[in-house]
Design an enzyme around this catalytic site. Structure first.
Site, mmCIF file in Angstrom:
data_model
loop_
_atom_site.group_PDB
_atom_site.id
_atom_site.type_symbol
_atom_site.label_atom_id
_atom_site.label_comp_id
_atom_site.label_asym_id
_atom_site.label_seq_id
_atom_site.Cartn_x
_atom_site.Cartn_y
_atom_site.Cartn_z
ATOM 1 N N LYS A 117 9.704 -57.556 -25.438
ATOM 2 C CA LYS A 117 8.443 -57.250 -26.131
ATOM 3 C C LYS A 117 7.655 -58.501 -26.500
ATOM 4 C CE LYS A 117 9.885 -52.746 -27.776
ATOM 5 N NZ LYS A 117 10.138 -51.832 -28.869
ATOM 6 N N GLU A 201 5.815 -58.245 -36.395
ATOM 7 C CA GLU A 201 4.370 -58.066 -36.246
ATOM 8 C C GLU A 201 3.845 -57.334 -37.466
ATOM 9 O OE1 GLU A 201 4.223 -55.950 -32.464
ATOM 10 O OE2 GLU A 201 4.318 -54.019 -33.483
ATOM 11 N N ARG A 293 8.638 -47.122 -16.654
ATOM 12 C CA ARG A 293 9.420 -46.013 -16.085
ATOM 13 C C ARG A 293 8.672 -44.710 -16.307
ATOM 14 N NH1 ARG A 293 10.826 -43.653 -20.961
ATOM 15 N NH2 ARG A 293 11.044 -45.142 -22.669
HETATM 16 P P1 ADP Z 1 9.749 -42.002 -24.055
HETATM 17 O O1 ADP Z 1 9.478 -43.459 -24.333
HETATM 18 O O2 ADP Z 1 9.806 -41.635 -22.633
HETATM 19 O O3 ADP Z 1 8.931 -41.141 -24.896
HETATM 20 P P2 ADP Z 1 12.160 -42.148 -25.587
HETATM 21 O O4 ADP Z 1 11.674 -43.325 -26.363
HETATM 22 O O5 ADP Z 1 12.538 -40.918 -26.310
HETATM 23 O O6 ADP Z 1 11.203 -41.724 -24.447
HETATM 24 O O7 ADP Z 1 13.374 -42.657 -24.687
HETATM 25 C C1 ADP Z 1 13.891 -41.865 -23.669
HETATM 26 C C2 ADP Z 1 15.351 -42.115 -23.573
HETATM 27 O O8 ADP Z 1 15.588 -43.454 -23.236
HETATM 28 C C3 ADP Z 1 16.119 -41.868 -24.843
HETATM 29 O O9 ADP Z 1 17.372 -41.332 -24.502
HETATM 30 C C4 ADP Z 1 16.243 -43.258 -25.443
HETATM 31 O O10 ADP Z 1 17.353 -43.331 -26.300
HETATM 32 C C5 ADP Z 1 16.395 -44.092 -24.195
HETATM 33 N N1 ADP Z 1 15.886 -45.459 -24.311
HETATM 34 C C6 ADP Z 1 14.591 -45.830 -24.364
HETATM 35 N N2 ADP Z 1 14.472 -47.167 -24.377
HETATM 36 C C7 ADP Z 1 15.727 -47.669 -24.327
HETATM 37 C C8 ADP Z 1 16.285 -48.996 -24.299
HETATM 38 N N3 ADP Z 1 15.530 -50.089 -24.345
HETATM 39 N N4 ADP Z 1 17.624 -49.116 -24.254
HETATM 40 C C9 ADP Z 1 18.393 -48.025 -24.224
HETATM 41 N N5 ADP Z 1 17.941 -46.762 -24.219
HETATM 42 C C10 ADP Z 1 16.631 -46.572 -24.284
HETATM 43 P P1 ADP Z 2 10.380 -48.337 -28.920
HETATM 44 O O1 ADP Z 2 10.547 -49.377 -27.872
HETATM 45 O O2 ADP Z 2 11.611 -48.033 -29.654
HETATM 46 O O3 ADP Z 2 9.638 -47.150 -28.404
HETATM 47 P P2 ADP Z 2 7.887 -49.211 -30.160
HETATM 48 O O4 ADP Z 2 7.553 -50.638 -30.267
HETATM 49 O O5 ADP Z 2 7.220 -48.429 -29.097
HETATM 50 O O6 ADP Z 2 9.464 -49.054 -30.010
HETATM 51 O O7 ADP Z 2 7.638 -48.511 -31.557
HETATM 52 C C1 ADP Z 2 8.080 -47.198 -31.810
HETATM 53 C C2 ADP Z 2 7.275 -46.595 -32.950
HETATM 54 O O8 ADP Z 2 7.396 -47.385 -34.137
HETATM 55 C C3 ADP Z 2 5.784 -46.509 -32.704
HETATM 56 O O9 ADP Z 2 5.427 -45.357 -31.979
HETATM 57 C C4 ADP Z 2 5.226 -46.523 -34.105
HETATM 58 O O10 ADP Z 2 5.298 -45.256 -34.696
HETATM 59 C C5 ADP Z 2 6.177 -47.444 -34.833
HETATM 60 N N1 ADP Z 2 5.663 -48.829 -34.828
HETATM 61 C C6 ADP Z 2 6.021 -49.814 -33.984
HETATM 62 N N2 ADP Z 2 5.354 -50.957 -34.248
HETATM 63 C C7 ADP Z 2 4.550 -50.693 -35.300
HETATM 64 C C8 ADP Z 2 3.605 -51.455 -36.065
HETATM 65 N N3 ADP Z 2 3.360 -52.736 -35.803
HETATM 66 N N4 ADP Z 2 2.962 -50.837 -37.077
HETATM 67 C C9 ADP Z 2 3.193 -49.544 -37.356
HETATM 68 N N5 ADP Z 2 4.066 -48.774 -36.683
HETATM 69 C C10 ADP Z 2 4.735 -49.316 -35.663
#
Ligand code: ADP
Ligand code: ADP
Ligand code: MG
Length: 474
Positions: A117, A201, A293
Site C-alpha cells: 500500500k 494515514e 483481482r
Molecule cells: P473484496 O475486496 O473483493 O470486497 P474482501 O476484502 O472481502 O473482498 O476479500 C475477499 C477475500 O479475500 C476474503 O476472504 C479476505 O479475507 C481475503 N483477502 C483479501 N485481501 C487479502 C490479503 N491481503 N491477504 C489475505 N487474504 C485477503
Molecule cells: P483492506 O485492504 O483490508 O481492504 P483498505 O485500505 O481498503 O483495507 O481499508 C478498508 C476499510 O477501512 C475502508 O473501506 C474504510 O472503511 C476503512 N479505512 C481505510 N483507510 C481509511 C482512512 N484513511 N480513513 C477512514 N477510513 C479508512
C-alpha cells in the site's frame, strides 16, 4: 494471442462456482481442486474435472507447488485465482507464467507494487491521483509515527502495508491511542500478512467507500465500469455493496471514473482490477488501495452494465483487445449485493458453521444468487463464513429496495444462523432507504441486530419451513 482450453480454478466456494459457470459458457474445460474438508463442496460437483490437494495442513488452496502440479498434470493452459488465497500473490503469478501457464490477472510486477500500500500510494502521488495525507513510507518507529500523526492531524489510521480483508487497520484518535495500537497493528500485520511493515494515514471521519471497476487489455486500452458503493461495512469488512453509488452526482461519477483509469494507466495495469477511494464529506476523493483481482462484489457491476467481467478477464488474458470503448459501456438501474455469511448477527456475528438442512434459492425478476451451498451441505469451519451472495437489480433505487426486501424474504437458508435477517433490517432502515450512508452506518445503528421486523420475518420463515417439512413428512 493464446487459446485457453482448460482452466485451473485455484479457489473454492462461490467464486469457484462462478468461474466454473464462465468456463461452461465459453467451452473451456474447468478443473477444480479441493481439500479434504471440501470433498463435498459444490465447486467439486460442478467442475468438469476435480483433483484432491489433500488436507489443509499441506497448505490447502495456498499450496502453490501442488496447485501448479495439478495444472500441469491436468494439461491446463491457464489458472484463475479468484479472490483471497493466492489471487494477490505475485510469486504465484510468476510461478505459473514461468511454467507456461497463463495467470488470469495482472503481471507479477503490478501485483507486487499495488499489494504494497505504501508503494501504491507513491505511484498514485506520481500519477497525480490524490491520496490521503500520511507517512511517506513505512513507519520506522513509534516516535516517527507520533511525529507524522502530529503533522497530518488526528484522527489517524494505522494500517498494515500488505494488509487486506479489513484486517490490520486501527483508528487512533490521539497520541495515547497511537502508542497503544502501534505494536498491536505490527503484530497483527506479522501474524496475518507475514510482514511487520505498517504505515499511517489521516483518517477520514465517516467517509464513503467508493470503488471503481476497471478493465485493461494488453494493447493499452483502459476502461472503467462505473463505481460501487461499499460503505456498508462492519469492522472494515464489506457487508452490502451497491452499484452505482446512490450518493454521487454525475459529475462526481465521471470524475472518480477518470481517476481510476488514470491510476490503472500509471502502473501499466492489465486485466480486471478495482481502485478503491474514500469520499470525504466535502466531496474530495482519495485513493485508498487497488485490488489487483476479481472482487467479491463484481456481480453488482455486471448487473448494471451487462458485461460479464470474468469473460472479459479471460479474453484479456488471451491477449485479445477490450471489446468496449469507454463510450460503449452503458449502465442501467441499480444493483445491490448482500453477503450471506454463516454468522449469528445477534451474537456479535459469531461464525455458525454446520449443516444446511434446507436451502431455497430465490427467484423472480432481477435476482441472482451466487452461492456454494445446497440442502444437506455441511459448511466446513476451515474457511470464510461467506456462503452465498444475493444480488438484486431494479430500474431505480426505490424499486431496488422493495425487490431486495422481497428477495431476502424469498431466500431460505436453514440449519445455520445467517446474516439474512440483518440484511432485512438494513434494507428496511429509514436511514439506509434515503440512500445516504457512510462507513459509520453499522456502528451507528446497533438496533439493526434487534429489529422486530427481522425477528417476525424470521419466525414466519421458520414457520413456513416447518410446515413444508411436515408436508414432506420430514
Ligand atoms: P473484496 O475486496 O473483493 O470486497 P474482501 O476484502 O472481502 O473482498 O476479500 C475477499 C477475500 O479475500 C476474503 O476472504 C479476505 O479475507 C481475503 N483477502 C483479501 N485481501 C487479502 C490479503 N491481503 N491477504 C489475505 N487474504 C485477503
Ligand atoms: P483492506 O485492504 O483490508 O481492504 P483498505 O485500505 O481498503 O483495507 O481499508 C478498508 C476499510 O477501512 C475502508 O473501506 C474504510 O472503511 C476503512 N479505512 C481505510 N483507510 C481509511 C482512512 N484513511 N480513513 C477512514 N477510513 C479508512
Ligand atoms: Mg480494501
Amino acid at each position: 494471442m493464446i487459446r485457453i482450453r482448460k482452466l485451473l480454478i485455484a479457489n473454492r466456494g462461490e467464486i469457484a462456482v462462478r468461474l466454473i459457470r464462465a468456463c461452461a459458457e465459453t467451452g473451456i474445460t474447468s478443473v477444480a481442486v479441493f481439500t479434504d474438508a471440501d470433498r463435498h463442496a459444490l465447486h467439486v460437483k460442478k467442475a468438469d474435472e476435480s483433483y484432491s490437494i489433500g488436507p489443509d495442513t499441506l497448505g490447502g488452496y495456498l499450496n502453490m507447488h501442488r496447485l501448479i502440479n495439478v495444472a500441469r498434470a491436468a494439461g491446463c493452459d491457464a489458472v484463475h485465482p479468484g479472490y483471497g488465497f493466492l489471487s494477490e500473490n505475485p510469486d504465484f503469478a510468476e510461478a505459473c507464467e514461468s511454467r507456461g501457464i497463463r495467470f488470469v490477472g495482472p503481471s507479477p510486477e503490478v501485483i507486487r507494487r499495488m499489494g504494497d500500500k505504501v508503494a501504491a500510494r507513491a505511484a498514485m502521488i506520481e500519477a497525480g491521483v490524490p491520496v490521503v495525507p500520511g507517512s511517506d513510507g513505512n513507519l520506522e518507529s513509534l516516535e516517527a509515527a507520533l511525529a507524522t500523526a502530529e503533522k497530518v492531524g488526528y484522527p489517524v489510521m494505522l494500517k498494515a502495508t500488505n494488509g487486506g480483508g479489513g484486517r490490520g487497520i486501527r483508528l487512533c484518535t490521539d497520541p495515547a491511542s497511537l502508542e497503544r495500537n502501534y505494536e498491536r497493528v505490527r503484530s497483527e500485520a506479522t501474524r496475518a500478512f507475514g510482514s511487520t511493515e505498517i504505515f499511517l494515514e489521516k483518517a477520514i471521519v465517516n467517509p464513503r467507500h467508493i470503488e471503481v471497476q476497471i478493465l485493461a487489455d494488453a494493447h493499452g486500452h483502459v476502461a472503467h465500469l462505473y463505481e460501487r458503493d461499499c460503505s456498508i461495512q462492519r469492522r472494515h469488512q464489506k457487508l452490502v455493496e451497491i452499484a452505482p453509488s446512490p450518493q454521487l452526482s454525475e459529475k462526481q461519477r465521471s470524475h472518480v471514473g477518470e481517476l481510476a483509469v488514470r491510476a490503472a494507466q500509471a502502473v501499466g495495469y492489465q486485466n480486471a482490477g478495482t481502485v478503491e477511494f474514500l469520499l470525504d464529506h466535502d466531496g474530495s476523493f482519495y485513493f485508498m488501495e487497488m485490488n489487483t483481482r476479481l472482487q467479491v462484489e463484481h456481480p453488482v457491476t455486471e448487473m448494471i452494465t451487462g458485461i460479464d467481467i470474468v469473460q472479459e478477464q479471460l479474453r484479456v488474458a488471451r491477449g485479445l483487445p477490450l471489446r468496449y470503448r469507454q463510450d460503449q459501456i452503458s449502465r442501467r438501474g441499480f444493483a445491490i449485493e448482500f453477503r450471506i455469511n454463516a454468522e449469528d448477527p445477534e451474537h456479535d456475528f459469531l461464525p455458525s458453521f454446520g449443516r444446511i438442512t434446507r436451502y431455497f434459492a430465490p427467484g423472480g425478476p432481477g435476482i441472482r444468487t451466487d452461492g456454494a451451498i445446497y440442502t444437506g451441505y455441511q459448511i466446513p469451519p476451515h474457511y470464510d463464513s461467506m456462503c452465498a451472495k444475493l444480488i438484486c437489480w431494479a430500474l431505480d433505487w426505490e424499486l431496488l429496495l422493495s425487490r431486495a426486501d422481497r428477495a431476502l424474504r424469498d431466500i431460505g437458508v436453514f440449519g445455520v444462523k445467517t446474516t439474512i435477517p440483518y440484511h432485512l433490517a438494513i434494507v428496511n432502515h429509514p436511514a439506509f432507504k434515503t440512500g445516504n450512508f457512510d462507513t459509520g452506518f453499522i456502528a451507528a445503528h446497533p438496533e439493526l441486530t434487534q429489529s422486530p421486523a427481522t425477528r417476525s420475518n424470521r419466525n414466519v420463515a421458520v414457520a413456513i419451513a416447518a410446515a413444508l417439512a411436515a408436508h414432506h413428512g420430514l
